[in-house]
Design a protein around this motif. Structure first.
Motif, PDB file in Angstrom:
ATOM      1  N   LYS A  13       0.842  -1.201   0.000  1.00 44.81           N
ATOM      2  CA  LYS A  13       0.000   0.000   0.000  1.00 44.81           C
ATOM      3  C   LYS A  13       0.878   1.252   0.000  1.00 44.81           C
ATOM      4  N   ASP A  14       1.984   1.202   0.773  1.00 44.93           N
ATOM      5  CA  ASP A  14       2.923   2.323   0.790  1.00 44.93           C
ATOM      6  C   ASP A  14       3.582   2.498  -0.578  1.00 44.93           C
ATOM      7  N   VAL A  15       3.886   1.374  -1.222  1.00 42.05           N
ATOM      8  CA  VAL A  15       4.520   1.443  -2.546  1.00 42.05           C
ATOM      9  C   VAL A  15       3.617   2.175  -3.531  1.00 42.05           C
ATOM     10  N   ARG A  16       2.321   1.803  -3.542  1.00 39.07           N
ATOM     11  CA  ARG A  16       1.379   2.454  -4.477  1.00 39.07           C
ATOM     12  C   ARG A  16       1.297   3.954  -4.215  1.00 39.07           C
ATOM     13  N   PHE A  17       1.236   4.330  -2.940  1.00 33.66           N
ATOM     14  CA  PHE A  17       1.144   5.749  -2.609  1.00 33.66           C
ATOM     15  C   PHE A  17       2.433   6.479  -2.969  1.00 33.66           C
ATOM     16  N   LEU A  18       3.571   5.920  -2.566  1.00 31.07           N
ATOM     17  CA  LEU A  18       4.852   6.585  -2.798  1.00 31.07           C
ATOM     18  C   LEU A  18       5.190   6.675  -4.280  1.00 31.07           C
ATOM     19  N   ARG A  19       4.673   5.743  -5.060  1.00 28.37           N
ATOM     20  CA  ARG A  19       4.923   5.812  -6.508  1.00 28.37           C
ATOM     21  C   ARG A  19       4.284   7.068  -7.107  1.00 28.37           C
ATOM     22  N   SER A  20       3.061   7.377  -6.665  1.00 29.57           N
ATOM     23  CA  SER A  20       2.413   8.596  -7.156  1.00 29.57           C
ATOM     24  C   SER A  20       3.141   9.831  -6.643  1.00 29.57           C
ATOM     25  N   VAL A  21       3.641   9.763  -5.393  1.00 34.67           N
ATOM     26  CA  VAL A  21       4.423  10.874  -4.854  1.00 34.67           C
ATOM     27  C   VAL A  21       5.724  11.042  -5.646  1.00 34.67           C
ATOM     28  N   GLY A  22       6.339   9.900  -6.035  1.00 31.25           N
ATOM     29  CA  GLY A  22       7.568   9.956  -6.809  1.00 31.25           C
ATOM     30  C   GLY A  22       7.398  10.719  -8.109  1.00 31.25           C
ATOM     31  N   SER A  23       6.255  10.535  -8.763  1.00 34.18           N
ATOM     32  CA  SER A  23       5.983  11.269  -9.999  1.00 34.18           C
ATOM     33  C   SER A  23       5.904  12.759  -9.728  1.00 34.18           C
ATOM     34  N   GLN A  24       5.254  13.132  -8.609  1.00 32.52           N
ATOM     35  CA  GLN A  24       5.147  14.548  -8.257  1.00 32.52           C
ATOM     36  C   GLN A  24       6.527  15.142  -7.981  1.00 32.52           C
ATOM     37  N   ILE A  25       7.352  14.390  -7.221  1.00 28.86           N
ATOM     38  CA  ILE A  25       8.695  14.877  -6.917  1.00 28.86           C
ATOM     39  C   ILE A  25       9.509  15.029  -8.196  1.00 28.86           C
ATOM     40  N   ALA A  26       9.430  14.023  -9.079  1.00 28.45           N
ATOM     41  CA  ALA A  26      10.204  14.059 -10.320  1.00 28.45           C
ATOM     42  C   ALA A  26       9.819  15.253 -11.181  1.00 28.45           C
ATOM     43  N   ILE A  27       8.511  15.470 -11.322  1.00 28.51           N
ATOM     44  CA  ILE A  27       8.042  16.594 -12.133  1.00 28.51           C
ATOM     45  C   ILE A  27       8.490  17.915 -11.507  1.00 28.51           C
ATOM     46  N   ALA A  28       8.411  17.984 -10.162  1.00 23.71           N
ATOM     47  CA  ALA A  28       8.831  19.213  -9.474  1.00 23.71           C
ATOM     48  C   ALA A  28      10.321  19.467  -9.669  1.00 23.71           C
ATOM     49  N   ILE A  29      11.143  18.411  -9.521  1.00 23.81           N
ATOM     50  CA  ILE A  29      12.590  18.568  -9.700  1.00 23.81           C
ATOM     51  C   ILE A  29      12.903  18.979 -11.133  1.00 23.81           C
ATOM     52  N   GLU A  30      12.275  18.298 -12.084  1.00 27.80           N
ATOM     53  CA  GLU A  30      12.511  18.627 -13.493  1.00 27.80           C
ATOM     54  C   GLU A  30      12.092  20.068 -13.788  1.00 27.80           C
ATOM     55  N   ARG A  31      10.963  20.469 -13.218  1.00 27.83           N
ATOM     56  CA  ARG A  31      10.494  21.836 -13.444  1.00 27.83           C
ATOM     57  C   ARG A  31      11.454  22.842 -12.830  1.00 27.83           C
ATOM     58  N   ARG A  32      11.921  22.537 -11.592  1.00 28.10           N
ATOM     59  CA  ARG A  32      12.859  23.461 -10.952  1.00 28.10           C
ATOM     60  C   ARG A  32      14.171  23.523 -11.733  1.00 28.10           C
ATOM     61  N   GLN A  33      14.649  22.365 -12.188  1.00 24.29           N
ATOM     62  CA  GLN A  33      15.862  22.367 -12.986  1.00 24.29           C
ATOM     63  C   GLN A  33      15.670  23.156 -14.272  1.00 24.29           C
ATOM     64  N   SER A  34      14.493  22.976 -14.884  1.00 20.84           N
ATOM     65  CA  SER A  34      14.189  23.718 -16.108  1.00 20.84           C
ATOM     66  C   SER A  34      14.109  25.211 -15.820  1.00 20.84           C
ATOM     67  N   ASP A  35      13.458  25.546 -14.704  1.00 17.34           N
ATOM     68  CA  ASP A  35      13.349  26.968 -14.337  1.00 17.34           C
ATOM     69  C   ASP A  35      14.724  27.579 -14.104  1.00 17.34           C
ATOM     70  N   GLU A  36      15.568  26.797 -13.367  1.00 15.71           N
ATOM     71  CA  GLU A  36      16.910  27.307 -13.106  1.00 15.71           C
ATOM     72  C   GLU A  36      17.705  27.425 -14.405  1.00 15.71           C
ATOM     73  N   MET A  37      17.533  26.415 -15.296  1.00 17.03           N
ATOM     74  CA  MET A  37      18.223  26.468 -16.575  1.00 17.03           C
ATOM     75  C   MET A  37      17.740  27.647 -17.402  1.00 17.03           C
ATOM     76  N   ILE A  38      16.417  27.847 -17.409  1.00 17.15           N
ATOM     77  CA  ILE A  38      15.859  28.980 -18.159  1.00 17.15           C
ATOM     78  C   ILE A  38      16.368  30.297 -17.581  1.00 17.15           C
ATOM     79  N   LYS A  39      16.423  30.340 -16.239  1.00 20.67           N
ATOM     80  CA  LYS A  39      16.921  31.557 -15.589  1.00 20.67           C
ATOM     81  C   LYS A  39      18.366  31.826 -15.990  1.00 20.67           C
ATOM     82  N   LEU A  40      19.195  30.762 -15.951  1.00 20.96           N
ATOM     83  CA  LEU A  40      20.592  30.915 -16.337  1.00 20.96           C
ATOM     84  C   LEU A  40      20.720  31.308 -17.799  1.00 20.96           C
TER      85      LEU A  40
END
Length: 694
Positions: A430-457
């Protein structure tokens, strides 16, 4: 003839007989009188008994009847008559069941009664009867053989009790019992002292108790001591006042606690006294978890925009996850494709310190990254994977470990890990199913932040580049204006001289026009090549090419300019070897550097061109013994926003665009370019290429 004595004797005998007969007659009369009295008394008693029997029969709700050997009614009581729709019981005499019941029911009753008459065995059973034009009825029927004084069977005697309401009640109770068995909620009935009277199957399933476990037990056995006392104390008063409902902690058979939603009610008797309590409980653990999971995902999603940086965001993620799972030991590993290693932007652990960037080739984290699937790790699974050569122990071993891939819509960018060092199996599927959806949110957030930082640079870099290019184009415009001003000015003078047929100084004017035109053309050619490189119209197409041949081509091309200034050009290469280069780009670089060396070298000077192959690539040097470059100017070489051009030994002018073009072409090869110089002693320009030799 009889004698007197004989006659007297006969007379005396007759007299005695008379006396005897009279005595007998008197006795007979007395007997008859007693019999008459007894008969009168018997008739009176019989009438009294008959009256009592009639009164009993006519006042009973049960149906009583007598039938003869043909199953004809001999007598029925009033209740039975009324059930037939008759006002007088005598109206039924001589009739049969065929006159009152459907044919099928009447036939069955007749056969049963005939069987009783034949066998003498009584019959007791429940019957479903349908009388003419009446509703369905249920009865309990008792049928006995009817005998005479001598014990001969002369018919049947029956007593029927209407049990329709009882049957309906039984059916309702049965339906209720079936309903309680089928409902998913846990139902319990207790007395007023909380002793368990009944629990349904769902109760046993949810709490883990068998029904035998709960015999003579209190419902308080299921209560958790962790409930607020004020909450527990309000339940009974509220139940007696109309019912209570709310959330409550309960305990299962194994001692584990879980949350329920409980509704209670009271059952009262006909005098409105409470007799028992009913509770209906629903296990809301899953529902509470779903709500909490939604809240956590909302917090994390919101944190994408509210946190200042990646570290703050991942700290918020850890705090949010700890509301559902154990997250004291939590780290994020991001994979760098270019460097092919993991970095750890966030690492909180009880025992291990934050590692430096590493490839983590055989770690469990790397295994999750490679498979792209979550891993719920136990010591047993770890031992199996280790035996298969998939993983090795990196860091402290944790009996409970879970790794979740950071999956974006397009790829896996890393892994986040939770681990617990003291206990086994604290994480579930049950934790795996929940954390998997959280993992997608974290990944998208990290990618977005990296993209934002890259765009800023990139935006910051673009602003700098635009500013540099603006300055550069102003320099180019200025440098183009000078030769064209000279061309236009001396062309006008030349035209006037020719018009006036004054040919003095014409040759000098023509040389100035030619020199200005050549400088303008050289500048325009460099500018054209630079613009093509900036817009991607020059394709980088490396191939293996003989470096000595390329050097020879460049020196032959510039030989005329060197001869005019009596400059010697020498070349040196470490063998006849080829390098993987773009011939056109490298030729442009060499032409610019050698041309500059000729420009800044005095008459009779020397230029040395060298190519040295090493294990890590190829290094070129172009050395002159010319005027040299000032230290301040040397620091600004290869910059697009600076004009560091100086006059050559014969006042040749330049813009520095050639060096900028050299830098860009060398960098396309993955190389670097630099210069060393000393005023009055000359300069050396170097560039290195990482390509392979052949």
């Amino acid at each position: 003839m009889k004698s007197k004595e004989d006659l007297i004797a006969e007379l005396q005998a007759l007299q005695m007989s008379y006396i005897s007969l009279k005595e007998k007659a008197d006795k007979t009369d007395a007997l008859l009188k007693r019999l008459e009295e007894k008969k009168s008394k018997s008739e009176k008693e019989l009438k009294q008994e008959q009256f009592l029997i009639n009164a009993l029969m006519d006042n009973l709700d049960d149906h009583i009847y007598f039938k003869d050997e043909e199953s004809r009614f001999i007598r029925i009581n009033k209740s039975h008559a009324l059930s037939f729709g008759l006002n007088d019981p005598d109206e039924a005499i001589g009739k049969t069941d065929f006159d009152f019941f459907p044919k099928e029911n009447a036939r069955e009753a007749f056969e049963n009664e005939q069987d009783i008459i034949r066998s003498g065995n009584p019959l007791i059973r429940e019957e479903k009867l349908v009388r003419m034009n009446q509703a369905e009825k249920w009865s309990l029927s008792t049928k006995l053989p009817l005998t005479d004084m001598e014990g001969h069977i002369i018919g049947t005697f029956g007593l029927t009790r209407d049990i329709t309401s009882q049957k309906r009640s039984e059916q309702q109770i049965l339906m209720l019992a079936n309903a309680l068995r089928s409902v998913r909620e846990a139902v319990s009935i207790t007395d007023m002292d909380d002793n368990i009277l009944y629990v349904n199957d769902a109760f046993s399933r949810i709490y883990g108790f068998s029904k035998d476990d709960l015999k003579n037990k209190s419902i308080n056995l299921m209560r958790s001591p962790n409930n607020p006392p004020e909450l527990v104390n309000e339940i009974l008063p509220a139940t007696l006042s109309g019912g209570w409902s709310g959330e409550l902690l309960n305990k299962k058979y194994d001692g584990s606690e879980f949350m329920i939603f409980l509704s209670t009610a009271v059952v009262r008797d006909e005098k409105d006294n409470p007799v028992c309590l009913i509770g209906v409980a629903s296990d809301i653990t899953a529902r509470k978890r779903i709500l909490l999971e939604n809240d956590v995902i909302y917090e994390i999603t919101k944190g994408i925009t509210t946190t200042a940086n990646l570290t703050d965001f991942l700290k918020l993620v850890q705090q949010s996850l700890s509301k559902i799972v154990y997250a004291e030991n939590f780290f994020v590993a991001l994979y760098n494709k270019k460097k092919q290693h993991f970095s750890f932007p966030y690492f909180i652990d009880k025992y291990d310190s934050q590692p430096s960037p590493t490839d983590m080739e055989k770690s469990c984290t790397s295994y999750v990254f490679k498979t792209g699937k979550p891993l719920l790790l136990t010591p047993e699974i770890f031992d199996r994977l280790k035996k298969e050569g998939e993983v090795e122990l990196v860091g402290s071993q944790a009996p409970s470990w879970i790794g979740i891939p950071l999956q974006t819509p397009s790829e896996v960018i890393g892994v986040f890990v939770l681990q617990e060092y003291e206990n086994k199996n604290i994480y579930t599927e049950k934790d795996v199913r929940f954390l998997r959806s959280v993992g997608s949110q974290i990944a998208i957030a990290i990618e977005r932040r990296q993209s934002d930082e890259m765009i800023k640079l990139k935006n910051e870099l673009l602003l700098v580049i635009n500013a540099e290019k603006d300055k550069f184009f102003s320099i180019i415009a200025h440098d183009l204006k000078n030769p064209f001003n000279a061309i236009i000015g001396f062309s006008n003078l030349l035209a006037e001289k020719v018009h006036e047929k004054d040919y003095e100084g014409i040759e000098e004017f023509a040389e100035i026009i030619q020199d200005s035109s050549e400088r303008a053309m050289a500048l325009l050619m460099n500018l054209l090549e630079w613009s093509r490189s900036q817009t991607g119209r020059i394709k980088f197409a490396p191939e293996y090419y003989d470096i000595r041949e390329l050097i020879t081509e460049v020196t032959e091309l510039l030989k005329g300019s060197a001869v005019q200034k009596s400059i010697t050009i020498s070349t040196k290469a470490t063998g006849k070897k080829s390098a993987f280069v773009d011939k056109a780009m490298l030729g442009t670089v060499l032409r610019n550097l050698v041309s500059n060396a000729i420009k800044y070298t005095h008459h009779g000077g020397e230029i040395q061109i060298s190519a040295v192959f090493k294990e890590d690539g190829l290094t070129f040097s172009i050395k002159d013994n010319g005027v040299g470059i000032q230290k301040k100017a040397l620091e600004k070489l290869f910059r697009i926003d600076e004009n560091v051009s100086t006059l050559g030994t014969e006042d040749e002018k330049g813009t520095g665009l050639g060096l900028i073009l050299c830098k860009e072409f060398i960098e396309k090869h993955g190389g670097t370019i630099w210069a060393e110089s000393e005023m009055g002693k000359g300069s050396v320009f170097y560039f290195s290429l990482p390509g392979s030799e052949k």
